[in-house]
Design a protein around this motif. Structure first.
Motif, PDB file in Angstrom:
ATOM      1  N   PHE A 107      -3.707  16.623  -4.304  1.00  0.00           N
ATOM      2  CA  PHE A 107      -4.087  15.236  -4.515  1.00  0.00           C
ATOM      3  C   PHE A 107      -3.518  14.412  -3.371  1.00  0.00           C
ATOM      4  O   PHE A 107      -2.369  14.592  -2.967  1.00  0.00           O
ATOM      5  N   LEU A 108      -4.311  13.501  -2.871  1.00  0.00           N
ATOM      6  CA  LEU A 108      -3.877  12.522  -1.886  1.00  0.00           C
ATOM      7  C   LEU A 108      -4.445  11.198  -2.365  1.00  0.00           C
ATOM      8  O   LEU A 108      -5.657  11.063  -2.524  1.00  0.00           O
ATOM      9  N   GLN A 109      -3.574  10.244  -2.645  1.00  0.00           N
ATOM     10  CA  GLN A 109      -4.025   8.986  -3.225  1.00  0.00           C
ATOM     11  C   GLN A 109      -3.367   7.810  -2.534  1.00  0.00           C
ATOM     12  O   GLN A 109      -2.195   7.863  -2.160  1.00  0.00           O
ATOM     13  N   VAL A 110      -4.161   6.748  -2.385  1.00  0.00           N
ATOM     14  CA  VAL A 110      -3.658   5.477  -1.887  1.00  0.00           C
ATOM     15  C   VAL A 110      -3.774   4.466  -3.018  1.00  0.00           C
ATOM     16  O   VAL A 110      -4.828   4.360  -3.662  1.00  0.00           O
ATOM     17  N   LEU A 111      -2.695   3.745  -3.251  1.00  0.00           N
ATOM     18  CA  LEU A 111      -2.656   2.676  -4.250  1.00  0.00           C
ATOM     19  C   LEU A 111      -2.334   1.372  -3.544  1.00  0.00           C
ATOM     20  O   LEU A 111      -1.457   1.342  -2.673  1.00  0.00           O
ATOM     21  N   GLU A 112      -3.008   0.302  -3.931  1.00  0.00           N
ATOM     22  CA  GLU A 112      -2.746  -1.029  -3.385  1.00  0.00           C
ATOM     23  C   GLU A 112      -2.591  -2.008  -4.537  1.00  0.00           C
ATOM     24  O   GLU A 112      -3.249  -1.871  -5.564  1.00  0.00           O
ATOM     25  N   GLY A 113      -1.746  -2.986  -4.331  1.00  0.00           N
ATOM     26  CA  GLY A 113      -1.575  -4.026  -5.338  1.00  0.00           C
ATOM     27  C   GLY A 113      -0.218  -4.684  -5.192  1.00  0.00           C
ATOM     28  O   GLY A 113       0.474  -4.507  -4.180  1.00  0.00           O
ATOM     29  N   GLY A 114       0.170  -5.421  -6.223  1.00  0.00           N
ATOM     30  CA  GLY A 114       1.489  -6.046  -6.234  1.00  0.00           C
ATOM     31  C   GLY A 114       2.576  -4.986  -6.245  1.00  0.00           C
ATOM     32  O   GLY A 114       2.402  -3.910  -6.820  1.00  0.00           O
ATOM     33  N   ARG A 115       3.689  -5.299  -5.611  1.00  0.00           N
ATOM     34  CA  ARG A 115       4.781  -4.322  -5.497  1.00  0.00           C
ATOM     35  C   ARG A 115       5.210  -3.758  -6.848  1.00  0.00           C
ATOM     36  O   ARG A 115       5.326  -2.540  -7.001  1.00  0.00           O
ATOM     37  N   ARG A 127       0.872  -1.179   0.000  1.00  0.00           N
ATOM     38  CA  ARG A 127       0.000   0.000   0.000  1.00  0.00           C
ATOM     39  C   ARG A 127       0.907   1.226   0.000  1.00  0.00           C
ATOM     40  O   ARG A 127       1.829   1.315   0.814  1.00  0.00           O
ATOM     41  N   MET A 128       0.638   2.130  -0.921  1.00  0.00           N
ATOM     42  CA  MET A 128       1.411   3.362  -1.029  1.00  0.00           C
ATOM     43  C   MET A 128       0.460   4.549  -0.944  1.00  0.00           C
ATOM     44  O   MET A 128      -0.613   4.522  -1.548  1.00  0.00           O
ATOM     45  N   MET A 129       0.866   5.557  -0.202  1.00  0.00           N
ATOM     46  CA  MET A 129       0.129   6.817  -0.176  1.00  0.00           C
ATOM     47  C   MET A 129       1.079   7.906  -0.648  1.00  0.00           C
ATOM     48  O   MET A 129       2.218   7.971  -0.191  1.00  0.00           O
ATOM     49  N   TYR A 130       0.592   8.741  -1.567  1.00  0.00           N
ATOM     50  CA  TYR A 130       1.404   9.862  -2.012  1.00  0.00           C
ATOM     51  C   TYR A 130       0.533  11.108  -2.079  1.00  0.00           C
ATOM     52  O   TYR A 130      -0.698  11.039  -2.085  1.00  0.00           O
ATOM     53  N   ALA A 131       1.187  12.249  -2.108  1.00  0.00           N
ATOM     54  CA  ALA A 131       0.512  13.531  -2.258  1.00  0.00           C
ATOM     55  C   ALA A 131       1.174  14.295  -3.390  1.00  0.00           C
ATOM     56  O   ALA A 131       2.348  14.062  -3.711  1.00  0.00           O
ATOM     57  N   SER A 132       0.410  15.199  -3.987  1.00  0.00           N
ATOM     58  CA  SER A 132       0.961  16.092  -5.000  1.00  0.00           C
ATOM     59  C   SER A 132       0.087  17.334  -5.094  1.00  0.00           C
ATOM     60  O   SER A 132      -0.999  17.388  -4.536  1.00  0.00           O
ATOM     61  N   ARG A 133       0.596  18.330  -5.808  1.00  0.00           N
ATOM     62  CA  ARG A 133      -0.140  19.566  -6.027  1.00  0.00           C
ATOM     63  C   ARG A 133      -0.509  19.659  -7.505  1.00  0.00           C
ATOM     64  O   ARG A 133       0.367  19.549  -8.369  1.00  0.00           O
ATOM     65  N   ALA A 134      -1.794  19.855  -7.768  1.00  0.00           N
ATOM     66  CA  ALA A 134      -2.251  20.012  -9.155  1.00  0.00           C
ATOM     67  C   ALA A 134      -1.709  21.325  -9.702  1.00  0.00           C
ATOM     68  O   ALA A 134      -1.584  22.316  -8.977  1.00  0.00           O
ATOM     69  N   LEU A 135      -1.371  21.326 -10.972  1.00  0.00           N
ATOM     70  CA  LEU A 135      -0.964  22.576 -11.603  1.00  0.00           C
ATOM     71  C   LEU A 135      -2.167  23.511 -11.654  1.00  0.00           C
ATOM     72  O   LEU A 135      -3.309  23.057 -11.796  1.00  0.00           O
ATOM     73  N   PRO A 136      -1.926  24.807 -11.532  1.00  0.00           N
ATOM     74  CA  PRO A 136      -3.046  25.751 -11.633  1.00  0.00           C
ATOM     75  C   PRO A 136      -3.798  25.549 -12.946  1.00  0.00           C
ATOM     76  O   PRO A 136      -3.195  25.293 -13.985  1.00  0.00           O
ATOM     77  N   PHE A 171      -6.626   9.626   6.304  1.00  0.00           N
ATOM     78  CA  PHE A 171      -7.199   9.068   5.076  1.00  0.00           C
ATOM     79  C   PHE A 171      -8.176   7.944   5.403  1.00  0.00           C
ATOM     80  O   PHE A 171      -9.269   7.883   4.842  1.00  0.00           O
ATOM     81  N   ASP A 172      -7.799   7.077   6.324  1.00  0.00           N
ATOM     82  CA  ASP A 172      -8.690   5.987   6.715  1.00  0.00           C
ATOM     83  C   ASP A 172     -10.006   6.531   7.261  1.00  0.00           C
ATOM     84  O   ASP A 172     -11.081   6.028   6.926  1.00  0.00           O
ATOM     85  N   GLU A 173      -9.940   7.562   8.096  1.00  0.00           N
ATOM     86  CA  GLU A 173     -11.168   8.140   8.645  1.00  0.00           C
ATOM     87  C   GLU A 173     -11.973   8.877   7.590  1.00  0.00           C
ATOM     88  O   GLU A 173     -13.197   8.815   7.585  1.00  0.00           O
ATOM     89  N   VAL A 174     -11.294   9.578   6.697  1.00  0.00           N
ATOM     90  CA  VAL A 174     -11.994  10.285   5.616  1.00  0.00           C
ATOM     91  C   VAL A 174     -12.769   9.289   4.774  1.00  0.00           C
ATOM     92  O   VAL A 174     -13.939   9.495   4.446  1.00  0.00           O
ATOM     93  N   VAL A 175     -12.117   8.203   4.422  1.00  0.00           N
ATOM     94  CA  VAL A 175     -12.769   7.183   3.603  1.00  0.00           C
ATOM     95  C   VAL A 175     -13.957   6.573   4.345  1.00  0.00           C
ATOM     96  O   VAL A 175     -15.003   6.311   3.763  1.00  0.00           O
ATOM     97  N   ALA A 176     -13.815   6.400   5.654  1.00  0.00           N
ATOM     98  CA  ALA A 176     -14.884   5.787   6.442  1.00  0.00           C
ATOM     99  C   ALA A 176     -16.066   6.728   6.656  1.00  0.00           C
ATOM    100  O   ALA A 176     -17.200   6.270   6.784  1.00  0.00           O
ATOM    101  N   THR A 177     -15.815   8.041   6.669  1.00  0.00           N
ATOM    102  CA  THR A 177     -16.884   8.978   7.018  1.00  0.00           C
ATOM    103  C   THR A 177     -17.390   9.826   5.863  1.00  0.00           C
ATOM    104  O   THR A 177     -18.489  10.365   5.944  1.00  0.00           O
ATOM    105  N   ALA A 178     -16.609   9.981   4.813  1.00  0.00           N
ATOM    106  CA  ALA A 178     -17.049  10.777   3.668  1.00  0.00           C
ATOM    107  C   ALA A 178     -17.623   9.857   2.602  1.00  0.00           C
ATOM    108  O   ALA A 178     -17.285   8.688   2.524  1.00  0.00           O
ATOM    109  N   ALA A 179     -18.490  10.394   1.786  1.00  0.00           N
ATOM    110  CA  ALA A 179     -19.077   9.609   0.703  1.00  0.00           C
ATOM    111  C   ALA A 179     -18.005   9.302  -0.337  1.00  0.00           C
ATOM    112  O   ALA A 179     -17.170  10.153  -0.648  1.00  0.00           O
ATOM    113  N   ILE A 180     -18.045   8.103  -0.847  1.00  0.00           N
ATOM    114  CA  ILE A 180     -17.125   7.708  -1.914  1.00  0.00           C
ATOM    115  C   ILE A 180     -17.914   7.703  -3.210  1.00  0.00           C
ATOM    116  O   ILE A 180     -18.952   7.060  -3.315  1.00  0.00           O
TER     117      ILE A 180
END
Length: 141
Positions: A47-55, A4-13, A128-137
């Motif tokens: 952007f805040l994203q979590v990716l899961e899968g094979g390494r 599981r990887m979590m990364y953040a980034s800033r969108a270009l204007p 992130f875990d709480e956001v996913v649990a409490t916010a609509a997906i």
């Protein structure tokens, strides 16, 4: 081996909502072919994203993401081996930030603004875990 990887980034204007929807549509088609699941938050140009899968699959996707010219400041917040997925049913879910209680942000950070650059990777993972649990997906497929 699953990771599981979590990364953040800033969108270009100027990154439009249509561009974000195109990114999500592409992920929802391509990710299942690579065995990747996850979820994405986008708020105030962050952007805040979590990716899961094979390494290898997650690493390859992250490298493509890191080289995408639509955002800057790409930083890995956490990366770990996992026994099971949290987002097994989502090719790429999108967190509806409008439904999130701002008090949740204050639980883990100094302000009620999503800023993964100002808190630890561990705190962002918990948030992130709480956001996913409490916010609509949206678009969980």
């Amino acid at each position: 081996m699953l990771v599981r990887m979590m990364y953040a980034s800033r969108a270009l204007p100027g990154l439009e909502e249509d561009a974000l929807m195109n990114i999500l549509r592409h992920a929802r088609v391509a990710n299942p072919q690579q065995g990747i699941t996850g979820a994405l938050c986008c708020s105030n140009g962050i952007f805040l994203q979590v990716l899961e899968g094979g390494r290898m699959a997650v690493n390859a996707l992250y490298n493509r993401i890191a080289n995408d010219k639509r955002h800057t400041g790409v930083v890995i917040l956490s990366y770990s081996e996992i026994r099971e997925r949290r987002f097994a049913g989502w090719a790429m879910g999108q967190v509806n930030m409008a439904r999130m209680n701002p008090g949740l942000l204050l639980k883990y950070s100094e302000t009620a603004t999503l800023d993964p650059y100002a808190v630890s990777g561990e705190a962002m993972a918990l948030l992130f875990d709480e956001v996913v649990a409490t916010a609509a997906i949206m678009g969980q497929s």
